[in-house]
Design an enzyme around this catalytic site. Structure first.
Site, PDB file in Angstrom:
ATOM      1  N   ASP A  67       0.802  -1.218   0.000  1.00 38.03           N
ATOM      2  CA  ASP A  67       0.000   0.000   0.000  1.00 38.03           C
ATOM      3  C   ASP A  67       0.841   1.278   0.000  1.00 38.03           C
ATOM      4  O   ASP A  67       1.451   1.658   1.008  1.00 38.03           O
ATOM      5  CB  ASP A  67      -0.960   0.024   1.210  1.00 38.03           C
TER       6      ASP A  67
ATOM      7  N   LYS B 299      -8.150  -1.375   3.268  1.00 39.63           N
ATOM      8  CA  LYS B 299      -7.490  -0.069   3.420  1.00 39.63           C
ATOM      9  C   LYS B 299      -7.496   0.379   4.880  1.00 39.63           C
ATOM     10  O   LYS B 299      -6.528   0.953   5.377  1.00 39.63           O
ATOM     11  CB  LYS B 299      -8.218   0.954   2.542  1.00 39.63           C
TER      12      LYS B 299
ATOM     13  N   LYS C 147      -8.115  14.112  -3.160  1.00 39.38           N
ATOM     14  CA  LYS C 147      -8.673  13.599  -1.911  1.00 39.38           C
ATOM     15  C   LYS C 147      -8.502  14.621  -0.799  1.00 39.38           C
ATOM     16  O   LYS C 147      -7.451  15.265  -0.700  1.00 39.38           O
ATOM     17  CB  LYS C 147      -7.938  12.317  -1.521  1.00 39.38           C
TER      18      LYS C 147
ATOM     19  N   LYS D  59       2.558   1.944   3.387  1.00 41.12           N
ATOM     20  CA  LYS D  59       1.801   2.134   4.636  1.00 41.12           C
ATOM     21  C   LYS D  59       1.975   0.969   5.595  1.00 41.12           C
ATOM     22  O   LYS D  59       2.028   1.138   6.810  1.00 41.12           O
ATOM     23  CB  LYS D  59       0.305   2.258   4.325  1.00 41.12           C
TER      24      LYS D  59
END
Ligand SMILES: NC(=O)c1ccc[n+]([C@@H]2O[C@H](COP(=O)([O-])OP(=O)(O)OC[C@H]3O[C@@H](n4cnc5c(N)ncnc54)[C@H](O)[C@@H]3O)[C@@H](O)[C@H]2O)c1
Ligand SMILES: O=P([O-])([O-])O[C@@H]1[C@@H](O)[C@H](O)[C@@H](O)[C@H](O)[C@@H]1O
Length: 546
Positions: free
Chosen positions: A334, A383, A424, A502
């Protein structure tokens, strides 16, 4: 075979657009520095470094007191200086990230300038650690001035302008149309790369509907037959990689998953717990084997490093074991592009400042196709896991603020808001206890232009993964036979890539480090060790002891 964005293979070691010298034989490292040390030897093909790795081993005495013992381990590092012609194959090439990174590399290679409301803009690699940051080389003795060099300069790395780009997508849209669909880049830039990108069409891909949101079905018009894992899918992807290499005359291919976030695969004993069981499960068409795991298996068997830019558990235990068995490189998970990157720096600052963080609330308003896919609960869950685990190591490292098992409240919310598109909105509130019953509240409104933040990470991951294929090591004692010991590669799981990710994948049984500063230091100092330089130290005793 779909055309690709072949870039002129110029100097693989340029500082900007390649000079288009069309050299087919990659160049060696013509770096701006050499290390003057008896422990570093440069040959035409290699850099050899004798490195003393210094750590501290800690034990407890019978009274429970810690006893710290400095340790020294001697390593030899060997770096292959030949920069190969390298391919980057993206799974999900037709997505927002895939189209944006492709257009960005073309624009840099051609040195494009385009008009915007704020005036002309020039292609750049901002946001790439490798291409946009520097590291301290040392100090000039007379002036005591710090000398910094471009990160890209520390080892002979591929230049992104020279990457040959290709990939797969379940959507058959050519890259120019897909770039328009993504709605990320300025029309004046898109116009300049449109012709090249129209020629690029993703290879058909595998599509197992149950793994991504049902709302993705309308894009799925470019498929390989079959809706669950099978050996034919593995072999087709392997053949695609071989074809790409031979038709583009590239020496090496790095594959990245930048396709949709999948749901987690169930970990099923006898199915994906070991390498052999995973291969058998694929043979049997087991429905718990995801498309991303099929790609991982194909890349491992094809010795193409595979990096997972999404949060799902692509690397089930069987996939990790398979990579270890084959000495193939994998990395994930990620991309860490915006909100979480900020979090991994801010939490590190707060906790190491002795401020007791007690809650983190992270909201995302996201309007691109990623957001559409994440609007489905099972994909969001993947996520949520990757975005929530990022503070664990920093909290556990501070037993002054936190009792065992104590940690801040942490919530992650993602809302699909089509109107904001790829821009975003990350809304965060950090709440902390400070001195004598006080509180600190930090509220952040962070507009993350998602694909423009993720694309440089995709580039870094390719450049770094490729560089890792050219670094070998062996342990060295003072004995003569150690000199003849075999060199070998780093562990298959490239935890050195964690700065860009991540939820860093690490070799089984090793700790996960999420602190952004520690991740960057690990990357920087391992590369420094390969040229015989000590770890970056900010002690600057030379400025204090005189
Ligand atoms: N800042 C960021 O953009 C960011 C950060 C971290 C992670 N990610 C992850 O990166 C991935 C891509 O993000 P995006 O914004 O480009 O999304 P996107 O939806 O625009 O692109 C994903 C692409 O993958 C394709 N696809 C889906 N399943 C496929 C398959 N089995 N084989 C081949 N192609 C397939 C889709 O058709 C689509 O074109 C997502 O998983 C996202 O969560 C993005
Ligand atoms: O990297 P980051 O900004 O913390 O995380 C992002 C999420 O906030 C967002 O919901 C999604 O767009 C991206 O896939 C990315 O994962």
């Amino acid at each position: 075979m779909a055309p690709h964005a072949e870039v002129d293979s110029g100097s693989a070691y340029g500082d900007g657009p390649t000079n288009g010298n069309n050299s087919t034989t990659p160049t060696t490292n013509d770096s701006t520095f050499t290390v003057n040390s008896p422990n570093v030897t440069y040959t035409n093909n290699e850099i050899l470094s004798k490195y003393t790795y210094r750590t501290t081993s800690v034990a407890q005495d019978p009274n429970g007191k810690y006893v710290a013992t400095p340790q020294e381990t001697l390593y030899d590092f060997k770096v292959d200086r030949k920069v190969p012609k390298t391919g980057m194959m993206l799974v999900g090439w037709g997505g927002n990230n895939g189209t944006t990174v492709t257009a960005g590399i073309i624009a840099n290679r051609r040195g494009l300038v385009w008009e915007t409301r704020e005036g002309p803009r020039t292609a750049n690699y901002y946001g790439s650690v490798v291409m946009g940051s520097t590291m301290k080389l040392g100090t000039e003795p007379k002036t005591m001035k710090e000398v910094n060099i471009p990160f890209h300069d520390v080892l002979p790395m591929v230049h992104p302008n020279d990457l040959v780009i290709g990939g797969w997508d379940i959507s058959g849209m050519n890259l120019a149309e897909a770039m328009n669909r993504a709605a990320v880049l300025e029309p004046t830039l898109k116009e300049q790369v449109k012709k090249e990108m129209t020629q690029m069409v993703p290879l058909p891909s595998i599509y197992y509907p149950d793994f991504i949101a049902a709302n993705q079905e309308d894009r799925a018009d470019n498929l390989i037959d079959g809706s669950k894992a099978c050996v034919a899918h593995v072999e087709k992807i392997r053949q695609d990689i071989r074809d790409f290499k031979s038709q583009n005359n590239v020496d090496k291919v790095i594959v990245q998953w930048t396709a949709n976030t999948e749901r987690y695969a169930d970990l099923v004993p006898g199915v994906n717990d070991t390498a052999d069981n995973l291969l058998k499960a694929i043979e049997k068409g087991h429905e718990e084997v995801s498309p991303s795991t099929v790609f991982a298996v194909a890349c491992i068997l094809e010795d193409a490093p595979f990096i997972n830019g999404s949060p799902q558990n692509t690397f089930v235990p069987g996939a990790i074991e398979l990579a270890e068995k084959h000495g193939a490189f994998i990395g994930g998970d990620d991309f860490k592009s915006g909100q979480t990157k900020m979090k991994s720096a801010l939490v590190d600052f707060l906790i190491s400042a002795g401020i007791k963080l007690t809650s983190i609330a992270s909201y995302n308003h996201l309007g691109n196709n990623d957001g559409k896919n994440l609007s489905s609960q099972r994909q969001f869950r993947s996520k949520e896991i990757s975005k929530s685990s990022v503070v664990d190591d920093m909290v556990e490292a501070n037993n002054v603020l936190y009792k065992p098992g104590e940690h801040p409240d942490h919530t992650v919310v993602i809302k699909y808001m089509p109107a904001v598109g790829d821009n975003k909105r990350a809304l965060d509130e950090y709440y902390a206890e400070i001195f004598m019953g006080g509180h600190q509240t930090i509220s952040i409104f962070n507009v993350c232009e998602d694909s423009l933040l993720a694309s440089p990470l995709i580039i870094d991951l390719v450049l770094l993964a490729e560089m890792m294929t050219r670094i070998q090591w062996r342990a060295r004692a003072n004995s003569a036979e150690a000199e003849s010991a075999e060199f070998k590669g780093f562990h298959s799981v490239l935890s050195i890539l964690s700065y860009m990710l991540k939820a860093p994948l690490t070799p089984p049984g090793t700790p996960v480090i999420n602190s952004l500063a520690k991740q960057r230091a690990a990357l920087t100092n391992i590369f420094r060790a390969c040229v015989g330089l000590e770890p970056e130290s900010d002690m600057t005793l030379e400025h204090k002891l005189f």
